[in-house]
Design a protein around this motif. Sequence first.
Motif, PDB file in Angstrom:
ATOM      1  N   GLU A   1     -21.461  46.602  -4.936  1.00  9.42           N
ATOM      2  CA  GLU A   1     -20.956  46.464  -6.295  1.00  9.42           C
ATOM      3  C   GLU A   1     -20.030  45.275  -6.504  1.00  9.42           C
ATOM      4  OE1 GLU A   1     -21.193  51.185  -7.558  1.00  9.42           O
ATOM      5  OE2 GLU A   1     -19.234  50.253  -7.289  1.00  9.42           O
ATOM      6  N   ASP A   2     -19.217  44.928  -5.526  1.00  4.96           N
ATOM      7  CA  ASP A   2     -18.269  43.835  -5.705  1.00  4.96           C
ATOM      8  C   ASP A   2     -18.924  42.466  -5.594  1.00  4.96           C
ATOM      9  OD1 ASP A   2     -15.891  45.202  -6.261  1.00  4.96           O
ATOM     10  OD2 ASP A   2     -15.532  45.607  -4.143  1.00  4.96           O
ATOM     11  N   SER A   3     -20.001  42.371  -4.842  1.00  7.77           N
ATOM     12  CA  SER A   3     -20.681  41.093  -4.682  1.00  7.77           C
ATOM     13  C   SER A   3     -22.102  41.339  -4.177  1.00  7.77           C
ATOM     14  CB  SER A   3     -19.904  40.196  -3.704  1.00  7.77           C
ATOM     15  OG  SER A   3     -20.369  38.872  -3.761  1.00  7.77           O
ATOM     16  N   ARG A   4     -22.871  40.250  -4.022  1.00 11.82           N
ATOM     17  CA  ARG A   4     -24.289  40.381  -3.662  1.00 11.82           C
ATOM     18  C   ARG A   4     -24.454  40.230  -2.148  1.00 11.82           C
ATOM     19  NH1 ARG A   4     -24.471  37.216  -8.343  1.00 11.82           N
ATOM     20  NH2 ARG A   4     -24.867  35.290  -7.187  1.00 11.82           N
ATOM     21  N   TRP A   5     -24.085  41.275  -1.434  1.00  9.45           N
ATOM     22  CA  TRP A   5     -24.270  41.313   0.009  1.00  9.45           C
ATOM     23  C   TRP A   5     -25.671  41.824   0.347  1.00  9.45           C
ATOM     24  CZ3 TRP A   5     -20.830  39.401   3.483  1.00  9.45           C
ATOM     25  CH2 TRP A   5     -19.526  39.171   3.048  1.00  9.45           C
TER      26      TRP A   5
ATOM     27  N   SER B   1     -26.318  42.825   3.561  1.00 11.02           N
ATOM     28  CA  SER B   1     -26.029  43.862   4.541  1.00 11.02           C
ATOM     29  C   SER B   1     -24.628  44.383   4.249  1.00 11.02           C
ATOM     30  CB  SER B   1     -26.088  43.296   5.970  1.00 11.02           C
ATOM     31  OG  SER B   1     -25.719  44.279   6.915  1.00 11.02           O
ATOM     32  N   VAL B   2     -24.499  45.686   4.055  1.00  9.70           N
ATOM     33  CA  VAL B   2     -23.222  46.243   3.605  1.00  9.70           C
ATOM     34  C   VAL B   2     -22.767  47.373   4.521  1.00  9.70           C
ATOM     35  CG1 VAL B   2     -23.742  45.669   1.205  1.00  9.70           C
ATOM     36  CG2 VAL B   2     -24.282  47.964   2.063  1.00  9.70           C
ATOM     37  N   ASN B   3     -21.483  47.679   4.433  1.00  8.45           N
ATOM     38  CA  ASN B   3     -20.924  48.836   5.139  1.00  8.45           C
ATOM     39  C   ASN B   3     -20.574  49.980   4.198  1.00  8.45           C
ATOM     40  OD1 ASN B   3     -20.046  46.266   6.810  1.00  8.45           O
ATOM     41  ND2 ASN B   3     -20.064  47.985   8.245  1.00  8.45           N
ATOM     42  N   GLN B   4     -20.452  49.659   2.901  1.00  5.55           N
ATOM     43  CA  GLN B   4     -20.127  50.674   1.906  1.00  5.55           C
ATOM     44  C   GLN B   4     -21.032  50.489   0.686  1.00  5.55           C
ATOM     45  OE1 GLN B   4     -17.998  52.920   2.971  1.00  5.55           O
ATOM     46  NE2 GLN B   4     -17.394  51.704   4.762  1.00  5.55           N
ATOM     47  N   ALA B   5     -21.230  51.567  -0.057  1.00  7.53           N
ATOM     48  CA  ALA B   5     -22.101  51.497  -1.228  1.00  7.53           C
ATOM     49  C   ALA B   5     -21.336  51.172  -2.502  1.00  7.53           C
ATOM     50  CB  ALA B   5     -22.848  52.829  -1.406  1.00  7.53           C
ATOM     51  N   GLU B   6     -20.014  51.422  -2.537  1.00  2.51           N
ATOM     52  CA  GLU B   6     -19.245  51.322  -3.773  1.00  2.51           C
ATOM     53  C   GLU B   6     -18.265  50.152  -3.715  1.00  2.51           C
ATOM     54  OE1 GLU B   6     -18.422  56.025  -4.517  1.00  2.51           O
ATOM     55  OE2 GLU B   6     -17.437  55.032  -2.820  1.00  2.51           O
ATOM     56  N   SER B   7     -17.811  49.761  -4.889  1.00  2.00           N
ATOM     57  CA  SER B   7     -16.773  48.749  -4.981  1.00  2.00           C
ATOM     58  C   SER B   7     -15.476  49.263  -4.357  1.00  2.00           C
ATOM     59  CB  SER B   7     -16.516  48.384  -6.444  1.00  2.00           C
ATOM     60  OG  SER B   7     -15.928  49.490  -7.128  1.00  2.00           O
ATOM     61  N   VAL B   8     -14.566  48.344  -4.077  1.00  2.98           N
ATOM     62  CA  VAL B   8     -13.274  48.743  -3.524  1.00  2.98           C
ATOM     63  C   VAL B   8     -12.567  49.702  -4.474  1.00  2.98           C
ATOM     64  CG1 VAL B   8     -10.963  47.889  -2.949  1.00  2.98           C
ATOM     65  CG2 VAL B   8     -12.988  46.714  -2.058  1.00  2.98           C
TER      66      VAL B   8
ATOM     67  N   ASP C   1      -9.232  28.636  -0.842  1.00  2.00           N
ATOM     68  CA  ASP C   1      -8.393  29.840  -0.946  1.00  2.00           C
ATOM     69  C   ASP C   1      -8.736  30.777   0.205  1.00  2.00           C
ATOM     70  OD1 ASP C   1      -6.564  31.655  -1.902  1.00  2.00           O
ATOM     71  OD2 ASP C   1      -7.472  31.885  -3.882  1.00  2.00           O
ATOM     72  N   VAL C   2      -8.008  31.903   0.278  1.00  2.00           N
ATOM     73  CA  VAL C   2      -8.312  32.965   1.232  1.00  2.00           C
ATOM     74  C   VAL C   2      -9.338  33.894   0.590  1.00  2.00           C
ATOM     75  CG1 VAL C   2      -7.395  34.871   2.594  1.00  2.00           C
ATOM     76  CG2 VAL C   2      -6.006  32.819   2.223  1.00  2.00           C
ATOM     77  N   TYR C   3     -10.479  34.048   1.261  1.00  2.00           N
ATOM     78  CA  TYR C   3     -11.557  34.897   0.746  1.00  2.00           C
ATOM     79  C   TYR C   3     -11.919  35.950   1.789  1.00  2.00           C
ATOM     80  CZ  TYR C   3     -12.250  31.491  -2.996  1.00  2.00           C
ATOM     81  OH  TYR C   3     -12.064  30.676  -4.079  1.00  2.00           O
ATOM     82  N   LEU C   4     -12.664  36.958   1.333  1.00  2.00           N
ATOM     83  CA  LEU C   4     -13.151  38.012   2.215  1.00  2.00           C
ATOM     84  C   LEU C   4     -14.559  37.637   2.656  1.00  2.00           C
ATOM     85  CD1 LEU C   4     -11.872  41.119   0.217  1.00  2.00           C
ATOM     86  CD2 LEU C   4     -10.730  39.868   2.062  1.00  2.00           C
TER      87      LEU C   4
ATOM     88  N   TYR D   1     -20.967  35.624   3.943  1.00  2.00           N
ATOM     89  CA  TYR D   1     -20.181  35.646   2.709  1.00  2.00           C
ATOM     90  C   TYR D   1     -21.136  36.025   1.587  1.00  2.00           C
ATOM     91  CZ  TYR D   1     -22.247  31.184   1.231  1.00  2.00           C
ATOM     92  OH  TYR D   1     -23.120  30.199   0.843  1.00  2.00           O
ATOM     93  N   ALA D   2     -20.584  36.305   0.421  1.00  2.00           N
ATOM     94  CA  ALA D   2     -21.426  36.710  -0.707  1.00  2.00           C
ATOM     95  C   ALA D   2     -20.909  36.067  -1.981  1.00  2.00           C
ATOM     96  CB  ALA D   2     -21.448  38.230  -0.847  1.00  2.00           C
ATOM     97  N   LEU D   3     -21.789  35.934  -2.923  1.00  2.00           N
ATOM     98  CA  LEU D   3     -21.436  35.428  -4.246  1.00  2.00           C
ATOM     99  C   LEU D   3     -21.550  36.560  -5.264  1.00  2.00           C
ATOM    100  CD1 LEU D   3     -23.318  31.994  -4.222  1.00  2.00           C
ATOM    101  CD2 LEU D   3     -20.885  32.405  -3.830  1.00  2.00           C
ATOM    102  N   PRO D   4     -20.638  36.656  -6.204  1.00  2.00           N
ATOM    103  CA  PRO D   4     -19.440  35.825  -6.337  1.00  2.00           C
ATOM    104  C   PRO D   4     -18.488  36.027  -5.173  1.00  2.00           C
ATOM    105  CG  PRO D   4     -19.322  37.711  -7.811  1.00  2.00           C
ATOM    106  CD  PRO D   4     -20.702  37.727  -7.238  1.00  2.00           C
ATOM    107  N   ARG D   5     -17.799  34.963  -4.803  1.00  2.00           N
ATOM    108  CA  ARG D   5     -16.862  35.042  -3.696  1.00  2.00           C
ATOM    109  C   ARG D   5     -15.731  36.008  -4.027  1.00  2.00           C
ATOM    110  NH1 ARG D   5     -17.602  31.367   0.348  1.00  2.00           N
ATOM    111  NH2 ARG D   5     -19.106  29.692  -0.098  1.00  2.00           N
ATOM    112  N   GLN D   6     -15.308  36.751  -3.026  1.00  2.00           N
ATOM    113  CA  GLN D   6     -14.275  37.778  -3.211  1.00  2.00           C
ATOM    114  C   GLN D   6     -12.949  37.240  -2.672  1.00  2.00           C
ATOM    115  OE1 GLN D   6     -17.373  40.183  -1.099  1.00  2.00           O
ATOM    116  NE2 GLN D   6     -16.190  41.880  -1.972  1.00  2.00           N
ATOM    117  N   SER D   7     -12.055  36.896  -3.554  1.00  2.00           N
ATOM    118  CA  SER D   7     -10.761  36.396  -3.114  1.00  2.00           C
ATOM    119  C   SER D   7      -9.923  37.539  -2.561  1.00  2.00           C
ATOM    120  CB  SER D   7     -10.027  35.707  -4.265  1.00  2.00           C
ATOM    121  OG  SER D   7      -9.657  36.647  -5.256  1.00  2.00           O
ATOM    122  N   PHE D   8      -9.130  37.228  -1.563  1.00  2.00           N
ATOM    123  CA  PHE D   8      -8.254  38.238  -0.977  1.00  2.00           C
ATOM    124  C   PHE D   8      -7.228  38.711  -1.994  1.00  2.00           C
ATOM    125  CE2 PHE D   8      -4.243  38.951   1.525  1.00  2.00           C
ATOM    126  CZ  PHE D   8      -4.573  40.224   1.961  1.00  2.00           C
TER     127      PHE D   8
END
Length: 386
Positions: free
Chosen positions: A116-120, A122-129, A166-169, A182-189
């Motif tokens: 949900e937070d970005s276009r990954w 391969s993911v570890n979680q299904a939902e946004s933070v 910047d610092v990104y995740l 990494y994924a777009l949109p980029r997730q800033s820390f």
Amino acid sequence: MSAALPRPAPAVSVRGLRNRGPARYPPPMIDMSMLNRWVRGRRRGRTGRHAFVGLVLLALLGTATATAASAPARAPSPAAVAVGTSAADAAAARWGDRRLDEAAFLTTHNAFTNYEDSRWSSVNQAESVRAQLDNGVRGLSLDTHWYERSTWLCVISFGSDCYPSDVYLCHGDCKTFAGATYALPRQSFHGTMQTVVDFLAAHPQEVVTVFLEDYVSAEQLGQSLGRVRGLPEMVFRPDEWGVREHGWPKVADLVTAGKRLLIFSDRSDREHLGVMYDKSWTVSNYWSLGDLGNDLGCVSRWSDLPLDRQEPGFRRLFTMSHHRNVPTVMTAALDNGAKLRDRIAGQCRTATGGRDPNFVSVDFHRLSDGSGHTPASIVAELNARP
């Protein structure tokens, strides 16, 4: 059991306000010589009458001012006093007398890699933070990397990857494989941390812990944290609470004091930022269950720091990881139910000298094996233990 840290004294003493006596002021007086002069010249016309009226008004005004000034300071209303009391009562009702090292929190591994937070890819979680927090997660693991602005990526992406330095995740290099490292949109820390702080502001009884796999400098991390509105007031600093000397405070005391955000890093040079070095404050098991999910032994992540480490007056927080090398929905469902519960009771409780984990870290936290046990229910069961 180590003593809980005393709650800081309130900044204003209501009792002190009540005990102050009224201020003493001399009574206002009318200058009688001025009044006599007016009586002698009362026939001089309208000017004399105006002077007398003005004199009387000044006298009345002086009386009112002195009366108001001499009144004792009004104590806060019962409703205002009850606000602080009710907050402490609510925290005690929510958390009881448990210290931080006696509470358990559901934690998500690589919380930022989700659908949900970005276009990954391969993911570890299904939902946004934010959705994870809304659904009961209270610990988040994040990977911080420095991304240097790339004109080349901006051009070849037709403007979709024109992000500032910047610092990104990222899950590896922030320029290598879109969707994987990494994924777009980029997730800033700082954007993700703002999500955490906003959640805490909206839920005043909750405590959240962030674990950083940290690949940035202390200066870069500090600049990013400095842009998070409301963060400094919420960060818990163990040195200010004397944790080494007194042990961890009660969770209810943290809630009442508003210090409800804990941040850990695997780097040691940023405690001045309020970011704790995890090897100084925690013990942790080796993170992987292996490719097949059958490596259930609970061994320390650090060879020089056993899980049952004993220190006078202080007990480290225990972070338990329970996930495989490669996350999938199917394997997470197999691992997150009875296997997790049995591993805590059978392997990890023995390895730590009889204690339960404070943070239970899993992939796809809402999935389970159909046994009736889920990561959330297992954490609730741990919190219900005496």
